[in-house]
Design an enzyme around this catalytic site. Structure first.
Site, PDB file in Angstrom:
ATOM      1  N   LYS A 166      10.828 -13.237 -15.332  1.00  0.00           N
ATOM      2  CA  LYS A 166      10.707 -13.574 -13.911  1.00  0.00           C
ATOM      3  C   LYS A 166       9.232 -13.639 -13.501  1.00  0.00           C
ATOM      4  CE  LYS A 166      11.009 -10.211 -10.670  1.00  0.00           C
ATOM      5  NZ  LYS A 166       9.898 -10.223  -9.704  1.00  0.00           N
ATOM      6  N   ASN A 167       8.489 -12.581 -13.835  1.00  0.00           N
ATOM      7  CA  ASN A 167       7.109 -12.528 -13.345  1.00  0.00           C
ATOM      8  C   ASN A 167       6.215 -13.591 -13.979  1.00  0.00           C
ATOM      9  OD1 ASN A 167       7.783 -10.489 -11.652  1.00  0.00           O
ATOM     10  ND2 ASN A 167       6.822  -8.841 -12.831  1.00  0.00           N
TER      11      ASN A 167
ATOM     12  N   ARG B 298       6.483 -11.516  -2.472  1.00  0.00           N
ATOM     13  CA  ARG B 298       5.030 -11.415  -2.521  1.00  0.00           C
ATOM     14  C   ARG B 298       4.400 -12.459  -3.455  1.00  0.00           C
ATOM     15  NH1 ARG B 298       0.491  -8.206  -1.883  1.00  0.00           N
ATOM     16  NH2 ARG B 298      -0.814  -8.204  -3.716  1.00  0.00           N
TER      17      ARG B 298
ATOM     18  N   CYS C  34       5.581  -4.231   2.123  1.00  0.00           N
ATOM     19  CA  CYS C  34       6.556  -4.305   1.051  1.00  0.00           C
ATOM     20  C   CYS C  34       7.076  -2.896   0.844  1.00  0.00           C
ATOM     21  CB  CYS C  34       5.861  -4.824  -0.202  1.00  0.00           C
ATOM     22  SG  CYS C  34       6.763  -4.499  -1.697  1.00  0.00           S
TER      23      CYS C  34
ATOM     24  N   ARG D 103       0.285  -3.079  -0.795  1.00  0.00           N
ATOM     25  CA  ARG D 103       0.009  -4.291  -1.584  1.00  0.00           C
ATOM     26  C   ARG D 103      -0.858  -5.321  -0.852  1.00  0.00           C
ATOM     27  NH1 ARG D 103       5.569  -5.796  -4.645  1.00  0.00           N
ATOM     28  NH2 ARG D 103       4.303  -6.232  -6.427  1.00  0.00           N
ATOM     29  N   PRO D 104      -2.109  -4.993  -0.604  1.00  0.00           N
ATOM     30  CA  PRO D 104      -2.998  -5.946   0.064  1.00  0.00           C
ATOM     31  C   PRO D 104      -3.385  -7.106  -0.860  1.00  0.00           C
ATOM     32  CG  PRO D 104      -4.220  -4.001  -0.602  1.00  0.00           C
ATOM     33  CD  PRO D 104      -2.801  -3.760  -0.991  1.00  0.00           C
ATOM     34  N   MET D 105      -4.204  -8.045  -0.312  1.00  0.00           N
ATOM     35  CA  MET D 105      -4.629  -9.210  -1.115  1.00  0.00           C
ATOM     36  C   MET D 105      -6.135  -9.300  -1.248  1.00  0.00           C
ATOM     37  SD  MET D 105      -2.231 -12.481  -0.359  1.00  0.00           S
ATOM     38  CE  MET D 105      -3.264 -13.518  -1.379  1.00  0.00           C
TER      39      MET D 105
ATOM     40  N   ASP E  54       7.135  -1.168 -13.545  1.00  0.00           N
ATOM     41  CA  ASP E  54       8.437  -1.817 -13.338  1.00  0.00           C
ATOM     42  C   ASP E  54       9.551  -1.217 -14.205  1.00  0.00           C
ATOM     43  OD1 ASP E  54       7.321  -3.428 -11.441  1.00  0.00           O
ATOM     44  OD2 ASP E  54       7.315  -5.259 -12.649  1.00  0.00           O
TER      45      ASP E  54
ATOM     46  N   ILE F 290       0.501   3.025  -9.999  1.00  0.00           N
ATOM     47  CA  ILE F 290       0.250   1.641  -9.577  1.00  0.00           C
ATOM     48  C   ILE F 290       0.621   1.440  -8.102  1.00  0.00           C
ATOM     49  CG2 ILE F 290       0.694  -0.810 -10.076  1.00  0.00           C
ATOM     50  CD1 ILE F 290      -0.620   0.595 -12.450  1.00  0.00           C
TER      51      ILE F 290
ATOM     52  N   ARG G 262      17.422 -10.696  -7.442  1.00  0.00           N
ATOM     53  CA  ARG G 262      16.066 -11.250  -7.484  1.00  0.00           C
ATOM     54  C   ARG G 262      15.526 -11.206  -8.920  1.00  0.00           C
ATOM     55  NH1 ARG G 262      12.052  -8.229  -4.154  1.00  0.00           N
ATOM     56  NH2 ARG G 262      10.835  -9.737  -5.318  1.00  0.00           N
TER      57      ARG G 262
HETATM   58  C1  UD1 Z   1       2.892  -7.786 -10.368  1.00  0.00           C
HETATM   59  C2  UD1 Z   1       4.363  -7.913 -10.675  1.00  0.00           C
HETATM   60  C3  UD1 Z   1       5.091  -6.640 -10.271  1.00  0.00           C
HETATM   61  C4  UD1 Z   1       4.448  -5.425 -10.946  1.00  0.00           C
HETATM   62  C5  UD1 Z   1       2.950  -5.406 -10.670  1.00  0.00           C
HETATM   63  C6  UD1 Z   1       2.222  -4.296 -11.416  1.00  0.00           C
HETATM   64  C7  UD1 Z   1       4.709 -10.288 -10.389  1.00  0.00           C
HETATM   65  C8  UD1 Z   1       5.353 -11.385  -9.633  1.00  0.00           C
HETATM   66  N1  UD1 Z   1       4.887  -9.038  -9.936  1.00  0.00           N
HETATM   67  O1  UD1 Z   1       2.770  -7.644  -8.964  1.00  0.00           O
HETATM   68  O2  UD1 Z   1       6.465  -6.746 -10.676  1.00  0.00           O
HETATM   69  O3  UD1 Z   1       5.030  -4.245 -10.431  1.00  0.00           O
HETATM   70  O4  UD1 Z   1       2.357  -6.660 -11.069  1.00  0.00           O
HETATM   71  O5  UD1 Z   1       2.441  -4.396 -12.782  1.00  0.00           O
HETATM   72  O6  UD1 Z   1       4.096 -10.529 -11.418  1.00  0.00           O
HETATM   73  N2  UD1 Z   1      -3.737  -4.497  -5.111  1.00  0.00           N
HETATM   74  C9  UD1 Z   1      -4.767  -4.387  -4.210  1.00  0.00           C
HETATM   75  N3  UD1 Z   1      -5.386  -5.550  -3.777  1.00  0.00           N
HETATM   76  C10 UD1 Z   1      -5.031  -6.769  -4.236  1.00  0.00           C
HETATM   77  C11 UD1 Z   1      -3.984  -6.860  -5.174  1.00  0.00           C
HETATM   78  C12 UD1 Z   1      -3.346  -5.699  -5.601  1.00  0.00           C
HETATM   79  O7  UD1 Z   1      -5.109  -3.291  -3.770  1.00  0.00           O
HETATM   80  O8  UD1 Z   1      -5.632  -7.768  -3.825  1.00  0.00           O
HETATM   81  C13 UD1 Z   1      -3.041  -3.263  -5.562  1.00  0.00           C
HETATM   82  C14 UD1 Z   1      -1.586  -3.258  -5.124  1.00  0.00           C
HETATM   83  O9  UD1 Z   1      -1.429  -2.753  -3.830  1.00  0.00           O
HETATM   84  C15 UD1 Z   1      -0.962  -2.345  -6.173  1.00  0.00           C
HETATM   85  C16 UD1 Z   1      -1.777  -2.634  -7.423  1.00  0.00           C
HETATM   86  O10 UD1 Z   1      -2.986  -3.244  -6.971  1.00  0.00           O
HETATM   87  O11 UD1 Z   1      -1.112  -0.997  -5.815  1.00  0.00           O
HETATM   88  C17 UD1 Z   1      -1.076  -3.520  -8.428  1.00  0.00           C
HETATM   89  O12 UD1 Z   1      -0.885  -4.796  -7.873  1.00  0.00           O
HETATM   90  P1  UD1 Z   1      -0.867  -6.132  -8.729  1.00  0.00           P
HETATM   91  O13 UD1 Z   1      -1.225  -5.834 -10.142  1.00  0.00           O
HETATM   92  O14 UD1 Z   1      -1.646  -7.153  -7.986  1.00  0.00           O
HETATM   93  O15 UD1 Z   1       0.670  -6.479  -8.657  1.00  0.00           O
HETATM   94  P2  UD1 Z   1       1.359  -7.832  -8.251  1.00  0.00           P
HETATM   95  O16 UD1 Z   1       0.643  -8.974  -8.875  1.00  0.00           O
HETATM   96  O17 UD1 Z   1       1.621  -7.866  -6.797  1.00  0.00           O
END
Ligand code: UD1
Length: 422
Positions: free
Chosen positions: A22-23, A94, A118, A123-125, A308, A330, A400
């Protein structure tokens, strides 16, 4: 809303086919936005998240056809006539934010809703935004939407991620393929889904080195062409179903499974007394005699133990011999399955990011609520080994990320059925 009813029974035996990830698929689909030519993905999983991504890409003007009962996704982004990823779609998932990098690189502008809160954490960007800004994008937040533009095109840069975020690595990697010059991503995520994305982008003509290591180097090219790419095996679905015989007893062969996808997880299974054997078709998992032993787990970015699989591992630890400590590093709020497992008789204490599980002899069926994707499946795993009947409510989360879960587990001998909701 549908519910799933599980009646705990004996050992599980047989084979189970593991789907495409999926991911990986959710990152590969937006890659279509980078090229005018068609991109076809084979071995795609049949999941509601894939339908959500289809809806999003279609809203941007891409054509997406689901073929062979959903196992093939054929996409073409010849005409992109919209550059706004709407809140109504993005809020559902997301991973919708993965259209930002490709749209910016191809069109020079993009407006993408922030995903919003979420259940498993904030989970910021910020890492996505800083990375794309380093490539020359100007990004502003207005009314809940990120307005991004790169009027003079993107330009390669050296970026060091503060955390090895999967999504940020994917967004920056996709954008960098069409940026001018060289981009280096330091502290990049090393997940197999990143490697799979890089393979697909390379098949489309991108110049990428180092995917799977913490330093990825990309030489930008003027354009990408079409490609056909098979989606990598879903290591989370694999790990989840490897836990089924671990919890219930029996022997199950997970077809398509490979050790390198689940190395850290297999080490923990071994410590717990579960045997994992490589076969020519996949991985065969069996519970050795006696109760599972308690083991401690710390979640980490790949190649560490995946967040996960933390909920599912907790389900195993509920009936282990001894006490296990699970530390979630995480996501800050990812123990919502703990109170539900407690309703089934588990003995769990949660303090911040740490859960301490004191193993009990046996769990008992109860009505429980699925709070997120991986939590849902952990309740099903627990229920299959529990005494009596468990009703798992709100299973839309499950759809999902797990295709045909009742059929797959039913084939192994589990008593599991779906009750359609209103
Ligand atoms: C992806 C996976 C999700 C998995 C996660 C961690 C997909 C679609 N989803 O999610 O299933 O649980 O990796 O292995 O691939 N963070 C920030 N700022 C950012 C981005 C992330 O602080 O800009 C933080 C998040 O809040 C979180 C951590 O980093 O605490 C991990 O996030 P990230 O690795 O980005 O996960 P996703 O890509 O959202």
């Amino acid at each position: 809303m549908d519910s799933i009813i599980v009646r705990g029974n004996g050992p599980l035996n047989g084979q189970i086919a593991i789907a495409g990830a999926k991911n990986a698929c959710l990152a590969l689909m937006p890659a279509t936005l980078l090229s005018e030519e068609p991109l076809t993905l084979t071995n795609a999983p049949r999941l509601s998240d894939i339908k959500t991504m289809t809806e999003l890409l279609s809203s941007l003007g891409a054509e997406v056809s689901s073929l062979q009962d959903g196992k093939v996704q054929a996409m073409s982004s010849h005409n992109l006539d919209n550059h706004v990823a709407d809140y109504d779609i993005v809020r559902k998932m997301r991973a919708s934010n993965l259209v930002l990098g490709p749209m910016l690189a191809r069109l020079g502008h993009a407006v993408v809703s922030l995903p919003g809160g979420c259940a498993i954490g904030a989970r910021p960007m910020d890492l996505h935004i800083h990375g794309l800004e380093a490539l020359g994008a100007e990004i502003e937040l207005k009314d809940g939407y990120l307005h991004a533009k790169a009027p003079r095109g993107l330009k390669g840069a050296e970026i060091t991620l503060g955390f090895a975020s999967v999504g940020a690595t994917e967004n920056i990697l996709m954008a960098a393929t069409l940026a001018k010059g060289t981009t280096i991503i330091n502290n990049a995520a090393r997940e197999p889904e990143i490697v799979d994305l890089a393979k697909c982008l390379s098949a489309m003509g991108a110049q990428i080195e180092g995917a799977g290591s913490e330093r990825i180097e990309v030489q930008g090219v003027d354009r990408l062409h079409g490609a056909t790419h098979p989606v990598v095996t879903d290591r989370i679905e694999l790990g989840t179903y490897m836990l089924a015989p671990a919890i219930c007893g029996g022997e199950v062969e997970c077809l398509g499974g490979r050790i390198e996808l689940v190395g850290a997880f297999c080490e923990k299974l071994d410590e717990a007394g579960i045997s994992v054997e490589e076969t020519d078709k996949g991985l065969k998992v069996a519970r050795r005699n006696g109760r599972v032993k308690a083991v401690d787990v710390v979640t980490e970015p790949f190649p560490g133990f995946p967040t996960d699989l933390q909920a599912q591992m907790m389900a195993l630890m509920c009936t282990a011999e001894g006490t296990s400590v699970l530390e979630e590093r995480i996501f800050e709020n990812r123990f919502m399955h703990a109170p539900e497992l407690t309703r089934m008789g588990a003995n769990i204490e949660v303090h911040g990011g740490t859960a301490t599980v004191h193993g009990v002899e046996r769990l008992k069926g109860a009505p429980v609520m699925a709070t997120d994707l991986r939590a849902s499946v952990s309740l099903i795993l627990a229920a299959m080994a529990a005494e009596g009947e468990t009703i798992v409510n709100r299973v839309y989360h499950l759809d999902r990320g797990y295709e045909r879960v009742e059929e797959k587990l039913g084939n192994l001998g589990a008593h599991i059925e779906r009750v359609k909701g209103g």
